[in-house]
Design a protein around this motif. Structure first.
Motif, PDB file in Angstrom:
ATOM      1  N   ARG A   1      89.618 -35.679  77.519  1.00 24.29           N
ATOM      2  CA  ARG A   1      89.425 -37.055  77.694  1.00 24.29           C
ATOM      3  C   ARG A   1      88.176 -37.746  77.888  1.00 24.29           C
ATOM      4  O   ARG A   1      87.303 -37.293  78.618  1.00 24.29           O
ATOM      5  CB  ARG A   1      90.373 -37.092  79.320  1.00 24.29           C
TER       6      ARG A   1
ATOM      7  N   SER B   1      82.734 -34.984  76.256  1.00 21.58           N
ATOM      8  CA  SER B   1      84.055 -34.988  75.897  1.00 21.58           C
ATOM      9  C   SER B   1      84.356 -35.386  74.536  1.00 21.58           C
ATOM     10  O   SER B   1      85.220 -34.776  73.645  1.00 21.58           O
ATOM     11  CB  SER B   1      85.199 -35.811  76.816  1.00 21.58           C
TER      12      SER B   1
ATOM     13  N   THR C   1      85.093 -36.820  83.902  1.00 21.65           N
ATOM     14  CA  THR C   1      85.444 -35.546  84.078  1.00 21.65           C
ATOM     15  C   THR C   1      84.877 -34.963  85.455  1.00 21.65           C
ATOM     16  O   THR C   1      83.816 -35.092  85.637  1.00 21.65           O
ATOM     17  CB  THR C   1      84.683 -34.737  82.763  1.00 21.65           C
TER      18      THR C   1
ATOM     19  N   ASP D   1      84.536 -27.985  79.661  1.00 24.29           N
ATOM     20  CA  ASP D   1      84.061 -29.301  79.781  1.00 24.29           C
ATOM     21  C   ASP D   1      83.740 -29.537  81.271  1.00 24.29           C
ATOM     22  O   ASP D   1      84.550 -29.220  82.189  1.00 24.29           O
ATOM     23  CB  ASP D   1      85.142 -30.344  79.496  1.00 24.29           C
TER      24      ASP D   1
HETATM   25 MG   LIG Z   1      83.993 -36.047  79.807  1.00 24.63          MG
END
Ligand SMILES: [Mg+2]
Ligand SMILES: Nc1nc2c(ncn2[C@@H]2O[C@H](COP(=O)(O)OP(=O)(O)OP(=O)(O)O)[C@@H](O)[C@H]2O)c(=O)[nH]1
Length: 205
Positions: A52, A38, A60, A76
């Motif tokens: 985030r 991220s 995540t 992501d």
């Molecule tokens: Mg992440």
């Protein structure tokens, strides 16, 4: 000025049926939990807070789609290798990622994020192999380069390049120091520009 001033979050998917429509081109960011996926996304897009980030591994938890520019996306992925994620959820992610790599026609490449101090682990090597077997390009970002001296970083990069041969390209990156960010952005743009054999523009006539 941000490299992608209009970048924004599209949606998170827990199931292939929730994936964003498969048109255009996209590049996904995968790797171990806490490797810096991220943070790399935010550094490369020059958009703090787009993805985030967290000190807690396993943050995540969905396949998260971001639009960089119309028809150009960055994805992501949930990280692997974090023991505290319950087994059924790990199995679910594995199936989800397999489906994503196998079936996603707009997926140009995997950017594999690896903590430069750890080097390539078994799961990283499996991920590279799987992405290649699905016909995807692979570019490795050796992150947290600011934690090593310049010499240590250079020799870690050389070792990874030797290990990979032609199967992938690799570079160093530091999100806070912004080293390697231009190089990573160039690689990202190159993959996103690649002609899509299934075509987002229909052939003439
Ligand atoms: Mg992440
Ligand atoms: N020093 C340094 N720290 C970094 C770098 N990149 C990430 N970090 C730190 O590493 C931790 C994890 O970063 P994230 O970007 O959230 O990692 P992630 O791979 O997205 O993690 P999950 O989503 O939980 O799998 C955070 O505390 C970041 O601040 C870097 O280049 N240098």
């Amino acid at each position: 000025m941000s490299a992608f001033p209009h970048a924004h979050y599209l949606k998170g998917a827990h199931e292939p049926s929730q994936f964003y429509p498969d048109v255009g081109a996209e590049v996904c960011f995968g790797g171990r939990s806490n490797s810096g996926k991220s943070s790399a996304i935010n550094a490369i897009t020059q958009r703090a807070g787009l993805a985030r980030t967290s000190k807690t591994p396993g943050q995540t938890q969905l396949v998260n789609f971001f639009e960089l520019e119309p028809g150009r996306r960055l994805v992501d992925l949930p990280g692997y290798g974090f023991a505290k994620v319950p087994r059924p959820l790990q199995d679910h992610w594995k199936k989800l990622l397999e489906a994503y790599f196998r079936d996603r026609t707009t997926l140009k490449a995997l950017f594999l994020i690896v903590d430069v101090r750890r080097g390539l682990g078994d799961q990283d090597l499996q991920m590279i192999e799987f992405a290649r077997s699905c016909g995807r390009g692979v570019h490795i970002l050796l992150t947290k380069a600011d934690k090593l001296t310049r010499n240590q970083g250079a020799s870690a990069l050389a070792a990874v390049r030797r290990q990979l041969g032609d199967s992938a390209t690799a570079q160093l990156l530091s999100a806070p120091a912004k080293t390697g960010v231009d190089e990573a952005r160039k690689a990202l743009r190159a993959f996103l520009r690649e002609k899509n054999p299934t075509g987002d523009t229909p052939p003439p006539g």
